[in-house]
Design an enzyme around this catalytic site. Structure first.
Site, PDB file in Angstrom:
ATOM      1  N   HIS A 121      -5.015 -12.667 -14.383  1.00 42.07           N
ATOM      2  CA  HIS A 121      -4.217 -12.027 -15.552  1.00 42.07           C
ATOM      3  C   HIS A 121      -3.069 -13.064 -15.623  1.00 42.07           C
ATOM      4  CE1 HIS A 121      -1.234 -10.809 -12.307  1.00 42.07           C
ATOM      5  NE2 HIS A 121      -2.389 -10.101 -11.698  1.00 42.07           N
ATOM      6  N   HIS A 155      -1.170 -14.546 -12.740  1.00 43.79           N
ATOM      7  CA  HIS A 155      -1.748 -15.623 -12.077  1.00 43.79           C
ATOM      8  C   HIS A 155      -1.315 -17.047 -13.108  1.00 43.79           C
ATOM      9  CE1 HIS A 155      -4.616 -12.538 -10.778  1.00 43.79           C
ATOM     10  NE2 HIS A 155      -3.865 -12.504  -9.650  1.00 43.79           N
ATOM     11  N   CYS A 189      -3.850  -1.209   6.847  1.00 41.80           N
ATOM     12  CA  CYS A 189      -4.174  -1.025   5.611  1.00 41.80           C
ATOM     13  C   CYS A 189      -5.077  -1.881   5.133  1.00 41.80           C
ATOM     14  CB  CYS A 189      -2.826  -0.677   4.462  1.00 41.80           C
ATOM     15  SG  CYS A 189      -3.529  -0.584   2.832  1.00 41.80           S
ATOM     16  N   CYS A 245      -3.919  -3.663   1.852  1.00 41.23           N
ATOM     17  CA  CYS A 245      -3.017  -4.984   1.992  1.00 41.23           C
ATOM     18  C   CYS A 245      -3.730  -5.920   3.048  1.00 41.23           C
ATOM     19  CB  CYS A 245      -1.792  -4.501   2.490  1.00 41.23           C
ATOM     20  SG  CYS A 245      -0.807  -2.950   1.702  1.00 41.23           S
ATOM     21  N   CYS A 290       0.100   4.361   2.657  1.00 40.74           N
ATOM     22  CA  CYS A 290       0.364   2.947   2.089  1.00 40.74           C
ATOM     23  C   CYS A 290       0.652   3.249   0.633  1.00 40.74           C
ATOM     24  CB  CYS A 290      -0.629   2.072   2.231  1.00 40.74           C
ATOM     25  SG  CYS A 290      -0.303   0.476   1.042  1.00 40.74           S
ATOM     26  N   HIS A 332      -1.684   1.236  -1.976  1.00 40.14           N
ATOM     27  CA  HIS A 332      -2.946   1.481  -2.156  1.00 40.14           C
ATOM     28  C   HIS A 332      -3.142   3.031  -2.210  1.00 40.14           C
ATOM     29  CE1 HIS A 332      -2.775  -2.613  -1.163  1.00 40.14           C
ATOM     30  NE2 HIS A 332      -3.546  -2.736  -2.029  1.00 40.14           N
ATOM     31  N   LYS A 381       5.855  -2.473 -14.981  1.00 38.29           N
ATOM     32  CA  LYS A 381       5.330  -3.449 -13.916  1.00 38.29           C
ATOM     33  C   LYS A 381       3.872  -3.598 -14.434  1.00 38.29           C
ATOM     34  CE  LYS A 381       4.469  -3.537  -9.184  1.00 38.29           C
ATOM     35  NZ  LYS A 381       4.024  -2.518  -8.045  1.00 38.29           N
ATOM     36  N   LYS A 405      -3.234  -2.957 -12.418  1.00 35.82           N
ATOM     37  CA  LYS A 405      -4.523  -2.594 -12.491  1.00 35.82           C
ATOM     38  C   LYS A 405      -4.671  -0.908 -12.923  1.00 35.82           C
ATOM     39  CE  LYS A 405      -7.952  -4.997 -10.014  1.00 35.82           C
ATOM     40  NZ  LYS A 405      -8.866  -4.823  -8.688  1.00 35.82           N
TER      41      LYS A 405
END
Ligand code: MSP
Length: 639
Positions: free
Chosen positions: A19, A22, A133, A136, A150, A153, A303, A306
């Site tokens: 995306h 990156h 987790c 992570c 977490c 997630h 922010k 996904k």
């Protein structure tokens, strides 16, 4: 001769599609690399993919394919995206490649045999019990959890006890501090450096560098029941790609003798700025020279994630703005290093303003004039033109000014200087009015103006080449230039072009883009406020008013009431259209400080975008601009 230059990006997880987050780091690395290359340095640019670990194994399982097949497919997505963005890396490292796996095994073996200064083993085995987790890929502390889960997630971490090999981080923290303080290890920007020093002062615990429960990883040579911890595996890419433990000459050239720069965002600062230098020191390898830790951006204030489904695919941006437009837009949203907001809603407006109107227009108007008056040939230079000496000085200084910014990782400033020169040159062109020179038969002067503009276009094509390599090559070919003269050195000299050289421009370099939504400005949404027509203070406060300086002004073609203004708002430049042409000439309004409403939706007026509205007082047939009383810099808020 400056040292060789080696720059890296993080290697990206293959369980996420590429995306623009990156893309941002990768484009930046490509720009730095290309800049140092045209400055004459020997350069190496590495990027790649991070392919091991539970998350990736889980994604492969979900897709019902073997892990490596899943990775192969995702790697292609990254490579395709990078190609679409004209990223020119020297190497693409995959953590599943055998060259990488061999280097990791070697690196771990060396650390396994290493001792700390006080004679303890760097690596020791112990039991670890904690909350792990899988999302992570790390152990979390109770403090990290929100409602027992977490927060990243949204899952309850597993309680895990396993035998691990630990890395004695505590023995290296004071040494890292020394290297930071002596300047041997530079962490930039300063704010991030302070953050790292803060972490050191917290006496971080040792970390485990192996995992028993993870299967998709690189087994340790000294205990095959364990695989290397993903971060040990991943960070090693920076040396595995350049021959660590395999090709000594190559490793020496790109690690020991070169200036080594790691680029990343702040999310992975701890791993890069503490774990990595510590492991390198333990293995007797030099630490990198610079870690540049840039900020995280939001998209239109949100922010990117996904889950929210607002991740922008770089391929979509390329389809709309081309590789060069995408690179330019992503890098010019806010200063490199800070956090910022990518204003995707304004992409088209900014593209049209900076690239189509300023840069593209300069090229096309100069080439058209040469076509109409100079037989399509670059004319002879002529020095006696008012303002030319200053313009020439500014143009000759551009290469060094921009390169100095690049050396300090100030991407936005490096780019802005070039665009600023383009704007000044457009103004020079307007002021000189070469079309009048042509009418009056002032051939020498006409040639002088056009020659100077061609030289500036050439200089800009070098300085902006690292940002927009394809478009700059197109511009250069208009002037009959190829890559052989594409060096920063050539951007320092003004009289490079040979008079008589043919120029030819078929299509506009940056064709104007049509805004997606056309907003009719006549229909201002009448504030449906309270029954008496009075505004609540909070309603009025929604309007953001700022002082702006008019940089450039011209009449809107076919609209005798409208002026198109380029304005400076302190932190950004914009274009607005204002119905003031009957009261102010372009010359009168240029240089004035005015007041502008800055948070209006973009509008299209007579086919020209407008990004704001100026304030004026009107009575009968008279109109006067509202201006700040006394000196107020662009960007000052009106409250
Ligand atoms: N695989 C690890 C890195 C290992 S490097 C030895 C990883 N991968 S990642 O796919 O999550 O990439 C993180 C990096 O992507 C960030 O450090 C940054 O370079 C880039 N970015 C991702 N989203 C971004 C933004 N919203 N803003 C800025 N950079 C972003 O972590």
């Amino acid at each position: 001769m400056a040292k060789a230059f080696y720059i890296t990006t993080p290697i990206y997880y293959v369980n996420d599609r590429p995306h623009i987050g990156h893309a941002y780091t990768t484009i930046a690395a490509d720009v730095f690399n290309r800049f140092h290359t045209i400055a004459g340095r020997d350069t190496f640019f590495l990027t790649g993919t991070d392919e091991h670990g539970t998350k990736i194994a889980e994604s492969a399982e979900k897709a019902r394919v073997p892990e490596i097949e899943f990775c192969d497919k995702m790697v292609e997505e990254y490579k395709t995206a990078w190609q679409a963005l004209s990223i020119e890396y020297n190497d693409f490292i995959r953590t599943t490649s055998s060259r990488h796996e061999k280097a990791v095994v070697k690196f771990l073996d060396v650390m396994r045999n290493a001792k700390t200064a006080d004679g303890q083993d760097v690596i020791y085995s112990d039991y670890y019990e904690g909350l792990y987790c899988n999302g992570c890929e790390k152990f979390l502390t109770e403090r990290d959890l929100v409602d027992g889960k977490c927060p990243d997630h949204n899952r309850v971490p597993e309680k895990v006890k396993e035998k691990n090999y630990f890395f004695r981080l505590s023995a290296f923290l004071p040494l890292i501090k020394e290297k930071i303080e002596s300047g041997e290890l530079r962490i930039l920007p300063d704010e991030r450096c302070r953050e790292v020093l803060g972490l050191i002062n917290q006496d971080l615990p040792d970390f485990s560098l192996s995992r028993e429960r993870v299967k998709w990883g690189i087994p340790l040579s000294f205990d095959t029941s364990q695989v290397a911890y993903v971060w040990v595996d991943a960070l090693s890419n920076y040396i595995s790609a350049i021959g660590y433990g395999d090709n000594e000459a190559m490793f020496d050239k790109w690690w020991n003798q070169a200036e080594v720069v790691h680029l990343m965002a702040k999310d992975i600062l701890k791993f890069h700025c503490l774990y990595w230098p510590a492991m390198l020191m333990a293995a007797g390898v030099k630490v990198p020279d610079t870690m540049f830790v840039h900020g995280f951006f939001t998209v239109d204030g949100q922010k990117m994630s996904k889950t929210l489904g607002n991740q922008i695919d770089p391929n979509e941006m390329v389809a709309e703005f081309g590789p060069d437009g995408t690179r330019y837009l992503l890098l010019t949203q806010y200063p490199f290093g800070t956090d910022g907001d990518v204003q995707a809603k304004r992409f088209i407006v900014q593209y049209n303003s900076d690239l189509a109107n300023d840069l593209g227009n300069l090229v096309s108007r100069v080439v058209k004039m040469i076509g109409a008056n100079c037989n399509n040939e670059i004319p002879e230079p002529f020095a006696e033109i008012p303002g030319l000496t200053e313009l020439k000085q500014q143009a000759e200084a551009l290469a060094d000014t921009s390169y100095n910014h690049i050396k300090k990782f100030e991407l936005l400033q490096a780019i802005s200087k070039a665009i600023e020169l383009v704007r000044v040159t457009n103004k020079f062109f307007n002021d000189q009015a070469p079309w009048i020179m042509a009418k009056e038969g002032k051939t020498k002067e006409l040639g002088g103006v056009l020659y100077a503009c061609c030289e500036i276009i050439r200089i800009v094509s070098i300085v902006l080449f690292p940002i927009m390599p394809n478009k700059m090559r197109e511009i250069r070919s208009v002037l009959g230039l190829d890559d052989s003269s594409l060096t920063l050195e050539n951007a320092r000299t003004f009289s490079f072009l040979k008079p008589g050289t043919k120029v030819a421009l078929k299509d506009a370099i940056f064709p104007r883009l049509k805004p997606k939504k056309q907003v009719d400005t006549k229909e201002t949404s009448s504030a449906k406020s309270s029954n008496d027509g009075l505004l609540d203070i909070s309603e009025f406060a929604k309007a953001q008013l700022k002082v702006a300086k008019v940089l450039q002004a011209e009449q809107v073609e076919g609209a005798d009431k409208l002026l198109k203004l380029q304005i400076d708002l302190g932190t950004e430049k914009r274009q607005i259209v204002a119905g003031v042409a009957r009261f102010y000439s372009p010359e009168q309004i240029t240089g004035m400080s005015i007041i502008v409403v800055t948070n209006l939706k973009p509008a299209v007026i007579r086919g020209v975008e407008s990004n704001g509205m100026l304030l004026a007082a009107k009575k009968g047939k008279n109109l006067r601009l509202v201006v700040p009383d006394g000196d107020m810099p662009p960007g000052a808020k009106i409250s």
